[in-house]
Design a protein around this motif. Structure first.
Motif, PDB file in Angstrom:
ATOM      1  N   SER A   1      -4.321   9.680   0.727  1.00  0.00           N
ATOM      2  CA  SER A   1      -3.007   9.116   1.064  1.00  0.00           C
ATOM      3  C   SER A   1      -2.305  10.016   2.068  1.00  0.00           C
ATOM      4  CB  SER A   1      -2.148   8.934  -0.185  1.00  0.00           C
ATOM      5  OG  SER A   1      -1.755  10.178  -0.717  1.00  0.00           O
TER       6      SER A   1
ATOM      7  N   ASP B   1      -5.749   1.584  -4.436  1.00  0.00           N
ATOM      8  CA  ASP B   1      -5.598   3.047  -4.435  1.00  0.00           C
ATOM      9  C   ASP B   1      -4.205   3.440  -4.911  1.00  0.00           C
ATOM     10  OD1 ASP B   1      -8.121   3.367  -3.496  1.00  0.00           O
ATOM     11  OD2 ASP B   1      -7.573   4.359  -1.616  1.00  0.00           O
ATOM     12  N   ARG B   2      -3.210   2.725  -4.396  1.00  0.00           N
ATOM     13  CA  ARG B   2      -1.833   3.044  -4.788  1.00  0.00           C
ATOM     14  C   ARG B   2      -1.613   2.780  -6.280  1.00  0.00           C
ATOM     15  NH1 ARG B   2       3.279  -0.689  -4.039  1.00  0.00           N
ATOM     16  NH2 ARG B   2       2.009  -1.712  -5.626  1.00  0.00           N
TER      17      ARG B   2
ATOM     18  N   GLU C   1      -5.599  14.191  -1.312  1.00  0.00           N
ATOM     19  CA  GLU C   1      -6.815  13.607  -1.887  1.00  0.00           C
ATOM     20  C   GLU C   1      -7.094  14.227  -3.248  1.00  0.00           C
ATOM     21  OE1 GLU C   1     -10.152  13.860   0.762  1.00  0.00           O
ATOM     22  OE2 GLU C   1     -11.518  12.837  -0.634  1.00  0.00           O
TER      23      GLU C   1
ATOM     24  N   GLN D   1       0.811  -1.221   0.000  1.00  0.00           N
ATOM     25  CA  GLN D   1       0.000   0.000   0.000  1.00  0.00           C
ATOM     26  C   GLN D   1       0.837   1.261   0.000  1.00  0.00           C
ATOM     27  OE1 GLN D   1      -2.559  -2.151   3.110  1.00  0.00           O
ATOM     28  NE2 GLN D   1      -3.404  -0.087   3.009  1.00  0.00           N
ATOM     29  N   GLU D   2       2.156   1.113  -0.197  1.00  0.00           N
ATOM     30  CA  GLU D   2       3.019   2.275  -0.062  1.00  0.00           C
ATOM     31  C   GLU D   2       3.910   2.429  -1.286  1.00  0.00           C
ATOM     32  OE1 GLU D   2       5.605   1.455   3.271  1.00  0.00           O
ATOM     33  OE2 GLU D   2       6.415  -0.314   2.290  1.00  0.00           O
TER      34      GLU D   2
ATOM     35  N   THR E   1      -1.822  15.082   4.274  1.00  0.00           N
ATOM     36  CA  THR E   1      -2.756  14.179   3.600  1.00  0.00           C
ATOM     37  C   THR E   1      -2.948  14.694   2.182  1.00  0.00           C
ATOM     38  OG1 THR E   1      -4.661  15.438   4.397  1.00  0.00           O
ATOM     39  CG2 THR E   1      -3.970  13.546   5.726  1.00  0.00           C
TER      40      THR E   1
ATOM     41  N   HIS F   1     -10.595   8.731  -1.033  1.00  0.00           N
ATOM     42  CA  HIS F   1      -9.364   7.938  -1.111  1.00  0.00           C
ATOM     43  C   HIS F   1      -8.200   8.869  -0.807  1.00  0.00           C
ATOM     44  CE1 HIS F   1     -11.407   4.425  -2.890  1.00  0.00           C
ATOM     45  NE2 HIS F   1     -12.244   5.370  -3.286  1.00  0.00           N
TER      46      HIS F   1
ATOM     47  N   PHE G   1      -1.105   4.525   1.160  1.00  0.00           N
ATOM     48  CA  PHE G   1      -2.467   4.595   0.637  1.00  0.00           C
ATOM     49  C   PHE G   1      -3.400   3.697   1.441  1.00  0.00           C
ATOM     50  CE2 PHE G   1       0.462   5.852  -2.581  1.00  0.00           C
ATOM     51  CZ  PHE G   1      -0.172   6.835  -3.307  1.00  0.00           C
ATOM     52  N   GLN G   2      -4.719   3.898   1.259  1.00  0.00           N
ATOM     53  CA  GLN G   2      -5.688   3.103   2.017  1.00  0.00           C
ATOM     54  C   GLN G   2      -5.759   1.658   1.528  1.00  0.00           C
ATOM     55  OE1 GLN G   2      -8.544   6.535   1.607  1.00  0.00           O
ATOM     56  NE2 GLN G   2      -9.492   5.479   3.310  1.00  0.00           N
ATOM     57  N   SER G   3      -5.388   1.418   0.286  1.00  0.00           N
ATOM     58  CA  SER G   3      -5.417   0.048  -0.238  1.00  0.00           C
ATOM     59  C   SER G   3      -4.388  -0.071  -1.360  1.00  0.00           C
ATOM     60  CB  SER G   3      -6.807  -0.282  -0.794  1.00  0.00           C
ATOM     61  OG  SER G   3      -7.075   0.540  -1.915  1.00  0.00           O
TER      62      SER G   3
END
Lengths: 159, 106
Positions: free
Chosen positions: A105, A132-133, A96, A16-17, A94, A103, A127-129
């Motif tokens: 990051s 998303d990344r 968005e 996720q990163e 943050t 979503h 990231f949240q998932s």
């Protein structure tokens, strides 16, 4: 002017990163200033071919930001977030994209002093998932492809 | 379901299978012997890798050999490369600004 300092992007599959690193031939205080001075910030952040409109910019802990990338057709892409720390040692915010709300990051940037008045910047985005990344990277890729086509257009015109 | 390189390498077992197959082609049973997951689970992973274009399964006599096809993996680095270029353009502009700032200081 091409630079000898290369950007590295590390994004392991299934995580996720992502990490971005880059060195600069300038002292840390100046690199930091280019991140917190709105007049300087607008000059480099926007992607090629987009107008960068910095609407809100409060680079202190608890401050907000919002900017818009506007393309030649007038399409606007808004981004916003909140600053949590704003020092050369640690810039945390943050992030968005308003086209994909909900979503968010978390971006952490560290500026490290190197010998010879040089600076190393490391960005760590979480990231949240995984989706998303990967979506974020994919989006960057589409812009890259578009720019590639623009360059191709220029080359074709020169014939 | 998504069938591309990213889907293929998203799973740690599939990454390990690719690492194994990078050295030599193997039978399906040979692959399965290296993993603690069930034989049907191994077959499922190989099927996904096949659908993603990263392996081919070649029947030979009674055996079925699995061979890696690594040219597809290039797509991964290409994918990141475009994102990297976006940051490179951004930071190249920052370089110019930093140069200007340093000139002014002198």
């Amino acid at each position: 002017m091409p630079s000898n300092n290369k950007v590295t992007v590390t994004a392991e599959p299934g995580k996720q990163e992502l990490f971005i690193t880059r060195e600069f031939d300038a002292p840390r205080e100046l690199v930091f200033k280019a991140h917190i001075d709105p007049k300087l910030y607008v000059q480099w952040l926007g992607p090629h071919g987009y107008e960068m409109i910095l609407e809100t910019f409060e680079p202190v802990s608890g401050g907000k930001y919002r900017y818009v990338h506007k393309d030649k057709e007038g399409n606007e892409y808004g981004f916003h977030g909140t600053f949590h720390a704003m020092s050369p040692e640690s810039m945390i915010q943050t992030f968005e994209f308003e086209g994909y709300p909900g979503h968010v990051s978390l971006d952490c940037m560290v500026l490290e002093e190197l010998p010879g008045n040089r600076t190393k910047a490391t960005i760590h985005s979480v990231f949240q998932s995984v989706a998303d990344r990967d979506g974020m990277i994919q989006n960057g890729m589409e812009k890259g492809v578009t720019e590639g086509y623009e360059r191709l257009d220029d080359i074709l015109k020169s014939f | 379901m998504r069938r591309d390189v990213f889907q293929a390498i998203a799973d740690p077992n599939r990454r390990a299978m690719l690492a194994l197959l990078a050295r030599q082609r193997m039978t399906l049973n040979g692959v399965a012997e290296n993993f603690r997951i069930s034989r049907p689970a191994v077959s499922r992973h190989i099927k996904i890798l096949k659908e993603c274009g990263l392996v081919v399964v070649i029947p030979q006599g009674r055996e079925r050999f699995v061979e890696a096809r690594f040219d597809k993996l290039g797509e991964v680095s290409d994918w990141l490369e475009k994102y990297r270029q976006l940051w490179e353009q951004r930071f190249n502009r920052l370089d110019e600004i930093l140069l200007e700032m340093q000139k002014k200081e002198k």
